[in-house]
Design a protein around this motif. Structure first.
Motif, PDB file in Angstrom:
ATOM      1  N   PRO A 100     -19.994 -52.153   6.323  1.00  0.00           N
ATOM      2  CA  PRO A 100     -20.777 -51.061   6.939  1.00  0.00           C
ATOM      3  C   PRO A 100     -20.777 -51.074   8.468  1.00  0.00           C
ATOM      4  O   PRO A 100     -21.033 -50.044   9.093  1.00  0.00           O
ATOM      5  N   MET A 101     -20.478 -52.226   9.065  1.00  0.00           N
ATOM      6  CA  MET A 101     -20.436 -52.316  10.531  1.00  0.00           C
ATOM      7  C   MET A 101     -19.048 -52.014  11.085  1.00  0.00           C
ATOM      8  O   MET A 101     -18.827 -52.092  12.287  1.00  0.00           O
ATOM      9  N   GLY A 102     -18.094 -51.694  10.193  1.00  0.00           N
ATOM     10  CA  GLY A 102     -16.748 -51.352  10.625  1.00  0.00           C
ATOM     11  C   GLY A 102     -15.800 -52.530  10.744  1.00  0.00           C
ATOM     12  O   GLY A 102     -14.649 -52.361  11.149  1.00  0.00           O
ATOM     13  N   GLN A 103     -16.270 -53.717  10.394  1.00  0.00           N
ATOM     14  CA  GLN A 103     -15.432 -54.908  10.480  1.00  0.00           C
ATOM     15  C   GLN A 103     -14.535 -55.015   9.246  1.00  0.00           C
ATOM     16  O   GLN A 103     -14.971 -54.781   8.125  1.00  0.00           O
ATOM     17  N   LEU A 104     -13.269 -55.386   9.473  1.00  0.00           N
ATOM     18  CA  LEU A 104     -12.339 -55.572   8.363  1.00  0.00           C
ATOM     19  C   LEU A 104     -12.593 -56.900   7.664  1.00  0.00           C
ATOM     20  O   LEU A 104     -12.915 -57.902   8.302  1.00  0.00           O
ATOM     21  N   TYR A 105     -12.445 -56.883   6.359  1.00  0.00           N
ATOM     22  CA  TYR A 105     -12.502 -58.113   5.573  1.00  0.00           C
ATOM     23  C   TYR A 105     -11.591 -57.932   4.369  1.00  0.00           C
ATOM     24  O   TYR A 105     -11.291 -56.812   3.954  1.00  0.00           O
ATOM     25  N   GLU A 106     -11.110 -59.051   3.823  1.00  0.00           N
ATOM     26  CA  GLU A 106     -10.303 -58.974   2.612  1.00  0.00           C
ATOM     27  C   GLU A 106     -11.205 -59.199   1.417  1.00  0.00           C
ATOM     28  O   GLU A 106     -11.990 -60.148   1.386  1.00  0.00           O
ATOM     29  N   GLY A 107     -11.106 -58.316   0.441  1.00  0.00           N
ATOM     30  CA  GLY A 107     -11.941 -58.441  -0.742  1.00  0.00           C
ATOM     31  C   GLY A 107     -11.154 -58.231  -2.013  1.00  0.00           C
ATOM     32  O   GLY A 107     -10.154 -57.516  -2.029  1.00  0.00           O
ATOM     33  N   LYS A 108     -11.607 -58.878  -3.068  1.00  0.00           N
ATOM     34  CA  LYS A 108     -11.044 -58.638  -4.397  1.00  0.00           C
ATOM     35  C   LYS A 108     -11.640 -57.329  -4.880  1.00  0.00           C
ATOM     36  O   LYS A 108     -12.847 -57.230  -5.096  1.00  0.00           O
ATOM     37  N   ILE A 109     -10.798 -56.321  -5.032  1.00  0.00           N
ATOM     38  CA  ILE A 109     -11.307 -54.984  -5.329  1.00  0.00           C
ATOM     39  C   ILE A 109     -11.119 -54.565  -6.780  1.00  0.00           C
ATOM     40  O   ILE A 109     -11.797 -53.661  -7.252  1.00  0.00           O
ATOM     41  N   VAL A 110     -10.177 -55.194  -7.476  1.00  0.00           N
ATOM     42  CA  VAL A 110      -9.916 -54.860  -8.879  1.00  0.00           C
ATOM     43  C   VAL A 110      -9.688 -56.148  -9.639  1.00  0.00           C
ATOM     44  O   VAL A 110      -9.013 -57.056  -9.155  1.00  0.00           O
ATOM     45  N   LYS A 111     -10.254 -56.204 -10.836  1.00  0.00           N
ATOM     46  CA  LYS A 111     -10.087 -57.377 -11.692  1.00  0.00           C
ATOM     47  C   LYS A 111      -9.797 -56.911 -13.112  1.00  0.00           C
ATOM     48  O   LYS A 111     -10.481 -56.026 -13.634  1.00  0.00           O
ATOM     49  N   LEU A 112      -8.763 -57.506 -13.729  1.00  0.00           N
ATOM     50  CA  LEU A 112      -8.475 -57.285 -15.147  1.00  0.00           C
ATOM     51  C   LEU A 112      -9.453 -58.147 -15.928  1.00  0.00           C
ATOM     52  O   LEU A 112      -9.528 -59.360 -15.723  1.00  0.00           O
ATOM     53  N   LEU A 113     -10.231 -57.526 -16.793  1.00  0.00           N
ATOM     54  CA  LEU A 113     -11.291 -58.257 -17.487  1.00  0.00           C
ATOM     55  C   LEU A 113     -10.744 -59.115 -18.619  1.00  0.00           C
ATOM     56  O   LEU A 113      -9.896 -58.670 -19.399  1.00  0.00           O
ATOM     57  N   VAL A 114     -11.254 -60.313 -18.719  1.00  0.00           N
ATOM     58  CA  VAL A 114     -10.891 -61.245 -19.780  1.00  0.00           C
ATOM     59  C   VAL A 114     -11.655 -60.846 -21.039  1.00  0.00           C
ATOM     60  O   VAL A 114     -12.810 -60.431 -20.976  1.00  0.00           O
ATOM     61  N   GLY A 115     -11.016 -60.949 -22.176  1.00  0.00           N
ATOM     62  CA  GLY A 115     -11.692 -60.652 -23.433  1.00  0.00           C
ATOM     63  C   GLY A 115     -11.511 -59.227 -23.912  1.00  0.00           C
ATOM     64  O   GLY A 115     -11.897 -58.902 -25.026  1.00  0.00           O
TER      65      GLY A 115
END
Length: 160
Positions: free
Chosen positions: A73-88
């Motif tokens: 929200p402050m405009g700073q870049l960060y790397e994030g896990k955005i998608v995950k294949l669900l187990v099960g």
């Protein structure tokens, strides 16, 4: 190959109140979360969909997670896990938006046809507010994936 993204508006099941469409179409979702979500959908659309309806990476493998650079929200870049294949579950993914004490999740699946890729978004919850509803809503999403005739109404995601 082009792709379309859909929100399930209604389906023949018990969790219509938890459909992502409800929050996406209301004023409850912050503009920041909405913009982040649309950015993630654009990223997902870049990936090919392979046989068996899985997202493929550049090497043709099925990644279990997708990471990308996002802005907080402050405009700073960060790397994030955005998608995950669900187990099960088979073919069920979750979008992950983890910011400002929120842990929003949006469940979805992808489908490939001869001329178009489809992203179908089903359920939403915020782990920081309602706890972890992943398993129950993933099972429901799996049921919808296996039986698409359960879908009563879809909405196309309009990007601005």
């Amino acid at each position: 190959m082009s792709s379309n993204s859909y929100l399930i508006k209604r389906y023949q099941g018990s969790y219509n109140d938890d459909l992502f469409y409800n929050i996406y179409s209301s004023k409850e979702m912050s503009m920041f979360s909405r913009d982040t979500f649309l950015q993630i959908v654009r990223i997902i659309r870049r990936y090919p969909i392979g046989k068996g309806n899985y997202i493929l990476d550049e090497k043709g493998n099925t990644p279990h997670e997708i990471s990308a650079m996002l802005r907080d929200p402050m405009g700073q870049l960060y790397e994030g896990k955005i998608v995950k294949l669900l187990v099960g579950q088979v073919n069920i993914y979750e979008v992950r938006i983890n910011l400002s004490g929120r842990r929003e999740r949006i469940l979805f699946y992808v489908k490939k046809s001869s001329s178009i890729n489809e992203i179908v978004l089903s359920f939403y919850f915020d782990k920081s507010k309602v706890g972890d509803r992943t398993n129950i809503l993933a099972k429901e999403t799996q049921m919808i994936y296996n039986t698409p005739s359960l879908i009563v109404e879809l909405a196309v995601i309009e990007e601005k």
